[in-house]
Design a protein around this motif. Structure first.
Motif, PDB file in Angstrom:
ATOM      1  N   ARG A 182      -2.936  -2.782 -14.107  1.00 12.52           N
ATOM      2  CA  ARG A 182      -1.677  -3.427 -13.708  1.00 12.52           C
ATOM      3  C   ARG A 182      -1.749  -4.896 -14.095  1.00 12.52           C
ATOM      4  NH1 ARG A 182      -1.461  -6.540  -8.744  1.00 12.52           N
ATOM      5  NH2 ARG A 182      -3.428  -6.450  -7.595  1.00 12.52           N
ATOM      6  N   SER A 183      -0.591  -5.488 -14.391  1.00 14.12           N
ATOM      7  CA  SER A 183      -0.548  -6.919 -14.666  1.00 14.12           C
ATOM      8  C   SER A 183       0.543  -7.595 -13.845  1.00 14.12           C
ATOM      9  CB  SER A 183      -0.342  -7.172 -16.160  1.00 14.12           C
ATOM     10  OG  SER A 183       0.780  -6.474 -16.616  1.00 14.12           O
ATOM     11  N   THR A 184       1.162  -6.818 -12.932  1.00 15.12           N
ATOM     12  CA  THR A 184       2.122  -7.365 -11.979  1.00 15.12           C
ATOM     13  C   THR A 184       1.789  -6.781 -10.606  1.00 15.12           C
ATOM     14  OG1 THR A 184       3.676  -5.550 -12.386  1.00 15.12           O
ATOM     15  CG2 THR A 184       3.957  -7.556 -13.702  1.00 15.12           C
ATOM     16  N   HIS A 185       2.454  -7.300  -9.575  1.00 14.44           N
ATOM     17  CA  HIS A 185       2.130  -6.868  -8.210  1.00 14.44           C
ATOM     18  C   HIS A 185       2.960  -5.684  -7.731  1.00 14.44           C
ATOM     19  CE1 HIS A 185      -0.476 -10.240  -7.799  1.00 14.44           C
ATOM     20  NE2 HIS A 185       0.475 -11.145  -7.832  1.00 14.44           N
ATOM     21  N   ASP A 186       4.226  -5.622  -8.177  1.00  9.46           N
ATOM     22  CA  ASP A 186       5.161  -4.635  -7.634  1.00  9.46           C
ATOM     23  C   ASP A 186       5.061  -3.338  -8.415  1.00  9.46           C
ATOM     24  OD1 ASP A 186       7.034  -3.406  -6.112  1.00  9.46           O
ATOM     25  OD2 ASP A 186       8.723  -4.664  -6.739  1.00  9.46           O
ATOM     26  N   VAL A 187       3.941  -2.641  -8.204  1.00  5.71           N
ATOM     27  CA  VAL A 187       3.683  -1.374  -8.885  1.00  5.71           C
ATOM     28  C   VAL A 187       3.271  -0.359  -7.823  1.00  5.71           C
ATOM     29  CG1 VAL A 187       2.921  -2.522 -11.006  1.00  5.71           C
ATOM     30  CG2 VAL A 187       1.238  -1.964  -9.227  1.00  5.71           C
ATOM     31  N   ASN A 188       3.180   0.885  -8.208  1.00  6.07           N
ATOM     32  CA  ASN A 188       2.594   1.881  -7.307  1.00  6.07           C
ATOM     33  C   ASN A 188       1.690   2.797  -8.124  1.00  6.07           C
ATOM     34  OD1 ASN A 188       1.809   3.591  -5.322  1.00  6.07           O
ATOM     35  ND2 ASN A 188       3.873   4.055  -4.573  1.00  6.07           N
ATOM     36  N   ILE A 189       0.428   2.405  -8.208  1.00  6.04           N
ATOM     37  CA  ILE A 189      -0.570   3.129  -8.998  1.00  6.04           C
ATOM     38  C   ILE A 189      -1.731   3.454  -8.064  1.00  6.04           C
ATOM     39  CG2 ILE A 189      -1.905   3.135 -11.132  1.00  6.04           C
ATOM     40  CD1 ILE A 189      -0.366   0.558 -11.927  1.00  6.04           C
ATOM     41  N   SER A 190      -1.968   4.750  -7.866  1.00  6.42           N
ATOM     42  CA  SER A 190      -3.012   5.153  -6.921  1.00  6.42           C
ATOM     43  C   SER A 190      -4.396   4.908  -7.517  1.00  6.42           C
ATOM     44  CB  SER A 190      -2.858   6.627  -6.565  1.00  6.42           C
ATOM     45  OG  SER A 190      -3.373   7.439  -7.614  1.00  6.42           O
ATOM     46  N   ASN A 191      -5.390   4.975  -6.643  1.00  8.99           N
ATOM     47  CA  ASN A 191      -6.767   4.793  -7.126  1.00  8.99           C
ATOM     48  C   ASN A 191      -7.161   5.894  -8.111  1.00  8.99           C
ATOM     49  OD1 ASN A 191      -7.565   2.369  -5.742  1.00  8.99           O
ATOM     50  ND2 ASN A 191      -7.463   3.550  -3.851  1.00  8.99           N
ATOM     51  N   GLY A 240       0.832  -1.198   0.000  1.00  4.16           N
ATOM     52  CA  GLY A 240       0.000   0.000   0.000  1.00  4.16           C
ATOM     53  C   GLY A 240       0.864   1.246   0.000  1.00  4.16           C
ATOM     54  N   ASP A 241       0.255   2.384  -0.296  1.00  2.85           N
ATOM     55  CA  ASP A 241       0.955   3.673  -0.252  1.00  2.85           C
ATOM     56  C   ASP A 241       0.058   4.642   0.511  1.00  2.85           C
ATOM     57  OD1 ASP A 241       2.219   6.072  -0.594  1.00  2.85           O
ATOM     58  OD2 ASP A 241       2.364   5.945  -2.786  1.00  2.85           O
ATOM     59  N   SER A 242       0.489   5.007   1.728  1.00  2.00           N
ATOM     60  CA  SER A 242      -0.357   5.832   2.590  1.00  2.00           C
ATOM     61  C   SER A 242      -0.266   7.320   2.273  1.00  2.00           C
ATOM     62  CB  SER A 242       0.002   5.589   4.063  1.00  2.00           C
ATOM     63  OG  SER A 242       1.359   5.928   4.276  1.00  2.00           O
ATOM     64  N   ALA A 243       0.576   7.698   1.315  1.00  2.00           N
ATOM     65  CA  ALA A 243       0.554   9.101   0.866  1.00  2.00           C
ATOM     66  C   ALA A 243      -0.857   9.430   0.393  1.00  2.00           C
ATOM     67  CB  ALA A 243       1.567   9.305  -0.255  1.00  2.00           C
ATOM     68  N   GLY A 268     -11.739  13.208  -4.747  1.00  2.00           N
ATOM     69  CA  GLY A 268     -12.429  13.498  -6.003  1.00  2.00           C
ATOM     70  C   GLY A 268     -11.892  14.808  -6.546  1.00  2.00           C
ATOM     71  N   PRO A 269     -12.235  15.139  -7.794  1.00  2.00           N
ATOM     72  CA  PRO A 269     -11.743  16.395  -8.380  1.00  2.00           C
ATOM     73  C   PRO A 269     -12.155  17.598  -7.543  1.00  2.00           C
ATOM     74  CG  PRO A 269     -12.739  14.980 -10.048  1.00  2.00           C
ATOM     75  CD  PRO A 269     -13.053  14.354  -8.724  1.00  2.00           C
ATOM     76  N   GLY A 270     -11.179  18.377  -7.085  1.00  2.00           N
ATOM     77  CA  GLY A 270     -11.460  19.562  -6.289  1.00  2.00           C
ATOM     78  C   GLY A 270     -11.764  19.292  -4.831  1.00  2.00           C
ATOM     79  N   SER A 271     -11.717  18.042  -4.423  1.00  2.00           N
ATOM     80  CA  SER A 271     -12.068  17.696  -3.046  1.00  2.00           C
ATOM     81  C   SER A 271     -10.956  18.051  -2.077  1.00  2.00           C
ATOM     82  CB  SER A 271     -12.344  16.193  -2.951  1.00  2.00           C
ATOM     83  OG  SER A 271     -12.590  15.836  -1.598  1.00  2.00           O
ATOM     84  N   SER A 272     -11.331  18.531  -0.868  1.00  2.00           N
ATOM     85  CA  SER A 272     -10.342  18.758   0.188  1.00  2.00           C
ATOM     86  C   SER A 272     -10.196  17.517   1.059  1.00  2.00           C
ATOM     87  CB  SER A 272     -10.747  19.958   1.037  1.00  2.00           C
ATOM     88  OG  SER A 272     -12.031  19.745   1.586  1.00  2.00           O
ATOM     89  N   THR A 273     -11.032  16.502   0.831  1.00  2.00           N
ATOM     90  CA  THR A 273     -10.904  15.232   1.540  1.00  2.00           C
ATOM     91  C   THR A 273      -9.772  14.435   0.915  1.00  2.00           C
ATOM     92  OG1 THR A 273     -13.275  15.184   1.988  1.00  2.00           O
ATOM     93  CG2 THR A 273     -12.091  13.095   2.190  1.00  2.00           C
ATOM     94  N   MET A 274      -8.797  14.056   1.758  1.00  2.00           N
ATOM     95  CA  MET A 274      -7.649  13.320   1.246  1.00  2.00           C
ATOM     96  C   MET A 274      -7.697  11.881   1.741  1.00  2.00           C
ATOM     97  SD  MET A 274      -6.108  15.725  -0.449  1.00  2.00           S
ATOM     98  CE  MET A 274      -4.366  15.310  -0.702  1.00  2.00           C
ATOM     99  N   LYS A 275      -7.412  10.926   0.841  1.00  2.00           N
ATOM    100  CA  LYS A 275      -7.387   9.512   1.223  1.00  2.00           C
ATOM    101  C   LYS A 275      -6.074   8.888   0.759  1.00  2.00           C
ATOM    102  CE  LYS A 275     -11.082   6.900   1.061  1.00  2.00           C
ATOM    103  NZ  LYS A 275     -12.246   6.175   0.526  1.00  2.00           N
ATOM    104  N   ALA A 276      -5.725   7.776   1.370  1.00  2.00           N
ATOM    105  CA  ALA A 276      -4.503   7.069   0.984  1.00  2.00           C
ATOM    106  C   ALA A 276      -4.534   6.760  -0.514  1.00  2.00           C
ATOM    107  CB  ALA A 276      -4.376   5.772   1.771  1.00  2.00           C
ATOM    108  N   ARG A 277      -3.386   6.880  -1.154  1.00  2.00           N
ATOM    109  CA  ARG A 277      -3.298   6.612  -2.599  1.00  2.00           C
ATOM    110  C   ARG A 277      -3.790   5.204  -2.924  1.00  2.00           C
ATOM    111  NH1 ARG A 277       0.126   8.482  -6.349  1.00  2.00           N
ATOM    112  NH2 ARG A 277       1.073   6.427  -6.524  1.00  2.00           N
TER     113      ARG A 277
END
Ligand SMILES: [Zn+2]
Length: 252
Positions: A116-125, A59-62, A67-76
């Motif tokens: 993604r087609s492999t596990h070792d990636v870092n792609i946020s939602n 996971g990536d907790s950054a 959503g677009p323009g949202s001030s609500t921040m969630k983990a990547r």
């Protein structure tokens, strides 16, 4: 579908979905109408599907905006759940099913892209949603599995509500997609059908510009569903069910 129904618009790029109102104005420029012909269906070769196998090796907790323009921040991207009996991580199950689904959908004639087609990636939602937008997907199918108490079981799909602050215009199509997928999936697997849930807190939904569903395959926290979802025959049933639901959504 009846005679005279608009099934799409021909352009030099592609034929858009049976729900052309979901496409942007830009994409509808320089197009001419195509009308439904009895007994003829849309060619799946012109339908682009993005499959997003949920989560990844780590996971990536950054944070990123919900959503677009949202001030609500969630983990990547979070790390997901894990099988209570098998110990299999959710990101592994999600990719296993997604790769089989890609093969099945391609066999049925669809154009399929994977986030993604492999596990070792870092792609946020957010980035996964933007990928589907960038390839002009007709739909995005996000594959996940659930975790809860030991006795909770069944499958469900998530879609944006009509009150979603970002993608309310995608609600009807996304709910339709979600309903077709969950019904066909549960018919093929025998899993309990927990139905379509509207959810406006999912980053991967809120950044979408195409109809989207999140399929929760089952509960990895339930021993029998965890085992079942690692069974190869069941996995084939799961994949057939999802593909049948997608066919039904497109009227194929
Ligand atoms: Zn998940």
């Amino acid at each position: 579908m009846k005679v005279g129904d608009t099934i799409g618009y021909v352009s030099t790029q592609y034929i858009v979905s049976v729900k052309p109102e979901e496409k942007s104005i830009v994409q509808q420029q320089n197009t001419s109408k195509v009308e439904a012909i009895p007994g003829q269906h849309r060619d799946p070769n012109n339908i682009v599907i993005v499959i997003d196998p949920g989560h990844q090796l780590r996971g990536d907790s950054a944070k990123e905006p919900n959503g677009p323009g949202s001030s609500t921040m969630k983990a990547r991207v979070t790390s997901g759940t894990r099988g209570v009996v098998t110990g299999v991580a959710e990101y592994i199950l999600n990719l296993d099913i997604s790769l089989k689904l890609k093969t099945e959908l391609e066999n049925r004639g669809y154009v399929v892209h994977m986030t993604r087609s492999t596990h070792d990636v870092n792609i946020s939602n957010k980035e996964r949603a933007e990928y589907a937008n960038s390839v002009n997907a007709d739909i995005a199918v996000r594959i996940h599995a659930n975790g809860a108490g030991l006795s909770v079981r069944g499958a469900e799909t998530l879609a944006p509500s009509a009150n979603n602050p970002y993608v309310s215009h995608l609600s009807n199509a996304s709910i339709s997609l979600s309903r077709h997928v969950i019904n066909a999936y549960c018919a093929a697997t025998g899993f309990i059908n927990r139905g379509v849930k509207t959810n406006d807190t999912m980053t991967g939904i809120n950044w979408s510009s195409v109809p989207v569903t999140i399929l929760e395959l089952g509960f990895m926290s339930n021993a029998s569903e965890d085992r079942a979802m690692q069974d190869s025959t069941m996995q084939n049933n799961m994949v057939q069910g999802i593909a049948n639901g997608i066919d039904a959504y497109f009227g194929l």
